[in-house]
Design an enzyme around this catalytic site. Structure first.
Site, short mmCIF file in Angstrom:
data_model
loop_
_atom_site.label_atom_id
_atom_site.label_comp_id
_atom_site.label_asym_id
_atom_site.label_seq_id
_atom_site.Cartn_x
_atom_site.Cartn_y
_atom_site.Cartn_z
N ASP A 5 0.81 -1.22 0.00
CA ASP A 5 0.00 0.00 0.00
C ASP A 5 0.84 1.27 0.00
OD1 ASP A 5 -2.31 -1.70 2.16
OD2 ASP A 5 -2.28 -1.57 -0.02
N1 LIG Z 1 2.44 -6.70 -3.23
C1 LIG Z 1 1.29 -6.07 -2.92
N2 LIG Z 1 0.15 -6.79 -2.85
C2 LIG Z 1 -1.02 -6.14 -2.54
C3 LIG Z 1 -1.03 -4.77 -2.27
C4 LIG Z 1 0.20 -4.03 -2.37
O1 LIG Z 1 0.24 -2.80 -2.18
N3 LIG Z 1 1.33 -4.73 -2.68
N4 LIG Z 1 -2.23 -4.16 -1.88
C5 LIG Z 1 -3.21 -5.11 -1.32
C6 LIG Z 1 -4.58 -4.66 -0.94
N5 LIG Z 1 -4.70 -4.57 0.50
C7 LIG Z 1 -5.19 -3.39 0.95
O2 LIG Z 1 -5.69 -2.59 0.13
C8 LIG Z 1 -4.38 -5.64 1.37
C9 LIG Z 1 -4.91 -6.89 1.13
C10 LIG Z 1 -4.58 -7.95 1.98
C11 LIG Z 1 -3.76 -7.77 3.07
C12 LIG Z 1 -3.42 -8.94 3.92
O3 LIG Z 1 -2.82 -8.81 4.98
N6 LIG Z 1 -3.79 -10.13 3.42
C13 LIG Z 1 -3.42 -11.41 4.08
C14 LIG Z 1 -4.52 -12.44 3.98
C15 LIG Z 1 -5.86 -11.90 4.39
C16 LIG Z 1 -6.95 -12.96 4.17
O4 LIG Z 1 -6.64 -14.03 3.62
O5 LIG Z 1 -8.12 -12.65 4.52
C17 LIG Z 1 -2.23 -11.99 3.30
O6 LIG Z 1 -2.25 -11.85 2.03
O7 LIG Z 1 -1.41 -12.63 3.93
C18 LIG Z 1 -3.23 -6.51 3.32
C19 LIG Z 1 -3.55 -5.43 2.48
C20 LIG Z 1 -3.41 -6.23 -2.31
N7 LIG Z 1 -2.16 -6.86 -2.50
#
Ligand SMILES: Nc1nc2c(c(=O)[nH]1)N[C@@H](CN(C=O)c1ccc(C(=O)N[C@@H](CCC(=O)O)C(=O)O)cc1)CN2
Length: 299
Positions: free
Chosen positions: A244
């Site tokens: 983000d």
């Molecule tokens: N490399 C990146 N990937 C993503 C980004 C980014 O900026 N760089 N933005 C996110 C979107 N997002 C907030 O807008 C966000 C989505 C998910 C998570 C998170 O902690 N996800 C966990 C799992 C959550 C679940 O399974 O319910 C994870 O992936 O481990 C944080 C921020 C989209 N991707």
């Protein structure tokens, strides 16, 4: 046979068949606009819109977006690109030449929250968002019927933090097969790996449900409520490996008060998220964004 939605914007494409766009970044110096204008005139092109910005006329960076009409553009594409390279080298330009007829091919990624997906598809349906949408990908099944009601293929790939690599292999294969230009994360709640991000650098647009840089990461509305904020917001940005923290494309905010509970913040936030993401996607597909030093110039 391509799905029927792929022929959706044929009237627009016919109307715009001679329309091109130049996006240029280079060190500021005298003669840039003259050289580019002369190049276009030499090829019988007429400038329809031009917008430029300099960080410092005495030696900063120069950015320009030019939209033009050029007779028989389709037959001149290769010639224009080859001949412009000479000018680009003279002024040390980073540049793109795009053709409006060639619609961007967008893949939308979504998880369980569907409000941003809905807004994108409705805008696309009423031709206020002119792009092709070859597919929608989700790590949950809920959006299937809604997406397919638009004649758009829906692919369910269960993705979570434990199977990220395998899921992304399937996703990347699909994106390549469909010749995708831009990926829209419409509240897709999985962090993309560096390999995925590198493959589509500056081509992944995310909507984050906070007014960045506040509340990066997961559950921003819960944290905003706990903080007692008086403003909530949404931010659309290009995705980088810094969660983000990629170049911000568009933002908006709304006032809230002590009377608002978390669900009220989320309800008000969804309205902001939808409009912010659509504006960001529209500017991207209209070639109105230059990324420079982790910031954006929006023409
Ligand atoms: N490399 C990146 N990937 C993503 C980004 C980014 O900026 N760089 N933005 C996110 C979107 N997002 C907030 O807008 C966000 C989505 C998910 C998570 C998170 O902690 N996800 C966990 C799992 C959550 C679940 O399974 O319910 C994870 O992936 O481990 C944080 C921020 C989209 N991707």
């Amino acid at each position: 046979m391509e799905p029927t939605n792929q022929n959706k914007h044929q009237a627009f494409q016919q109307d715009q068949k001679n329309r091109g766009r130049l996006l240029i970044t280079c060190p500021d110096q005298r003669g840039i606009v003259a050289a580019v204008s002369q190049f276009l005139a030499t090829h019988q092109a007429n400038i329809i819109e031009s917008s430029q910005y300099s960080t410092n006329p005495e030696g900063g960076d120069f950015f320009i977006r030019i939209e033009f009409e050029c007779p028989d553009l389709d037959s001149k594409k290769t010639l224009l690109q080859e001949e412009f390279e000479t000018i680009a080298q003279r002024f040390s330009m980073e540049w793109t030449l795009s053709f409006v007829h060639d619609l961007k091919r967008a893949a939308i990624f979504v998880s369980k929250e569907l409000h941003c997906l809905r807004e994108l598809l409705l805008e696309w349906e009423n031709e206020d968002l002119v792009m092709d949408i070859p597919l929608v990908v989700s790590n949950h099944p809920e959006a299937k019927n809604f997406v397919e009601s638009f004649g758009i293929p829906f692919v369910h790939i269960p993705a979570n933090k434990n199977n990220r690599q395998e899921a992304e292999q399937q996703q990347l294969k699909l994106l390549e097969e469909h010749d995708i230009d831009v990926i829209i994360l419409a509240r897709y709640m999985q962090i993309l790996t560096p390999a995925f991000v590198e493959t589509y650098s500056e081509k992944i647009i995310n909507i984050h449900h906070s007014f960045l840089p506040a509340f990066v990461g997961a559950k921003p509305y819960d944290r905003a409520f706990d903080r007692g904020v008086k403003l909530i917001g949404a931010t659309s940005h290009y995705v980088t490996n810094d969660l983000d923290e990629g170049p911000i494309i568009e933002q908006d905010i709304k006032r809230v008060s002590h009377r608002d509970q978390v669900e009220d913040l989320k309800k008000n936030g969804r309205i902001i998220e939808r409009s912010v993401l659509v504006r960001a996607v529209r500017w991207h597909v209209d070639d109105r964004i230059i990324v420079h030093d982790n910031k954006t110039i929006i023409f």
